[in-house]
Design a protein around this motif. Structure first.
Motif, short mmCIF file in Angstrom:
data_model
loop_
_atom_site.label_atom_id
_atom_site.label_comp_id
_atom_site.label_asym_id
_atom_site.label_seq_id
_atom_site.Cartn_x
_atom_site.Cartn_y
_atom_site.Cartn_z
N THR A 2 20.66 15.72 4.58
CA THR A 2 20.25 16.64 3.38
C THR A 2 19.98 18.14 3.83
O THR A 2 20.27 19.02 3.22
N MET A 3 19.10 18.14 4.83
CA MET A 3 18.74 19.58 5.42
C MET A 3 19.93 20.18 5.86
O MET A 3 20.20 21.52 5.43
N LEU A 4 21.04 19.62 6.53
CA LEU A 4 21.98 20.35 7.28
C LEU A 4 23.05 20.51 6.03
O LEU A 4 23.35 21.83 5.85
N GLY A 5 23.18 19.65 4.92
CA GLY A 5 24.12 20.21 3.87
C GLY A 5 23.49 21.40 3.27
O GLY A 5 24.14 22.28 2.67
N ALA A 6 22.09 21.36 2.70
CA ALA A 6 21.56 22.35 2.19
C ALA A 6 21.60 23.82 2.85
O ALA A 6 22.09 24.78 2.28
#
Length: 306
Positions: free
Chosen positions: A151-155
């Motif tokens: 989630t963090m990387l995608g954002a």
């Protein structure tokens, strides 16, 4: 000398590759002519020219070298619906098959290291050796941690800020490159071409846990090449040792490259080239028994430093 860019048609798109032919036979006369193929696949976000120095070293030793771009990267198409470890493994298998020159030695960097392991597990008849450069062969065991990281990387990599984030991050991956920032800017620019950032973003979603079932199915020798200063791991030396113990029978060789990060074959080509050539020669000659039992960790050194 490299040939012109070729395109391999696979389901969903095309994979770009170049064939680098041996420059002579004197240094490679001991290499069986039917087993001289080395196929190289780069890290996520990188392109095939990262292997240029290594390809030259292998060419001079009598090997035929193929360097390929990942899906959505470089000159490969960005029309695919699937990206990541398993898709790249399928592309490597297809490439060896179309060249009809196997078994081959697979050289995979970072994410492509995972793909190389999967390919070797799926098709042991096509792979006689693995060179795993700073490979990602595992992910977080916790589903919660995995979800948080994804989630963090995608954002972080969403547009419009994503390219700037990747440019800054990737420049720190290669502490041994004086022109690391220029290379990062060039590669980020390539990823910003129409349709490319979507493909790159999809590639970052890969789950390296898919490699796990294939680790003990590999029955060919492996050489792990790790940059001592690779920022992707808290302890690069420990990660390299784990990889060597996890792949196949656990007798992989390890070369730790001082002063290098996530692309040691480019950052310290003079150190890495001879190590890979030596491994490749032993593999095509069928000298798998020359591997140190239980794995070996050694540091690459310049002759001038001996």
């Amino acid at each position: 000398m490299a040939m012109s860019i070729s395109q391999l048609e696979v389901p969903g798109g095309t994979i770009a590759y170049e064939v680098h032919e041996p420059v002579g036979t004197s240094d490679g006369s001991d290499v069986p002519s039917g087993r001289r193929l080395v196929v190289c696949s780069p890290a996520m976000g990188d392109v095939r020219d990262v292997y240029a120095p290594l390809a030259q070293s292998l060419n001079e030793a009598g090997f035929r070298v193929v360097t390929a771009d990942l899906r959505g990267h470089g000159d490969s198409s960005a029309t695919f619906t699937a990206y990541g470890d398993e898709a790249t493994a399928a592309d490597l298998i297809a490439l060896i098959e179309v060249l009809d020159a196997g078994p081959a030695i697979l050289v995979g960097a970072s994410m492509s290291g995972a793909a190389a392991v999967i390919a070797a597990g799926r098709r042991p008849d096509l792979v006689c050796g693995l060179v795993l450069v700073c490979p990602f062969l595992r992910g977080p065991q916790s589903r919660v941690r995995m979800l948080v990281q994804r989630t963090m990387l995608g954002a972080a990599l969403m547009r419009p800020w994503g390219p700037a984030v990747w440019n800054s991050y990737s420049a720190r991956l290669w502490p041994g490159l004086p022109d690391a920032q220029q290379r990062a800017t060039r590669l980020t620019g390539l990823l910003c071409r129409p349709g490319r950032w979507r493909a790159f973003w999809a590639t970052t979603r890969t789950d390296h846990r898919v490699v796990s079932p294939w680790l003990d199915k590999v029955d060919c020798p492996a050489l792990v090449v790790m940059g001592q200063d690779d920022p992707d791991w808290r302890d690069p030396v420990a990660e390299a040792a784990w990889v060597a113990s996890a792949v196949g029978g656990g007798g992989g060789e390890v070369v730790i490259v001082p002063g290098a990060g996530h692309a040691p074959m480019l950052e310290r080509s003079g150190l890495v080239g001879p190590q890979v050539v030596d491994f490749a020669r032993r593999m095509v000659a069928g000298n798998a028994e020359a591997r140190p039992a239980g794995g070996e960790v050694r540091s690459a050194r310049c002759h001038e430093q001996d």
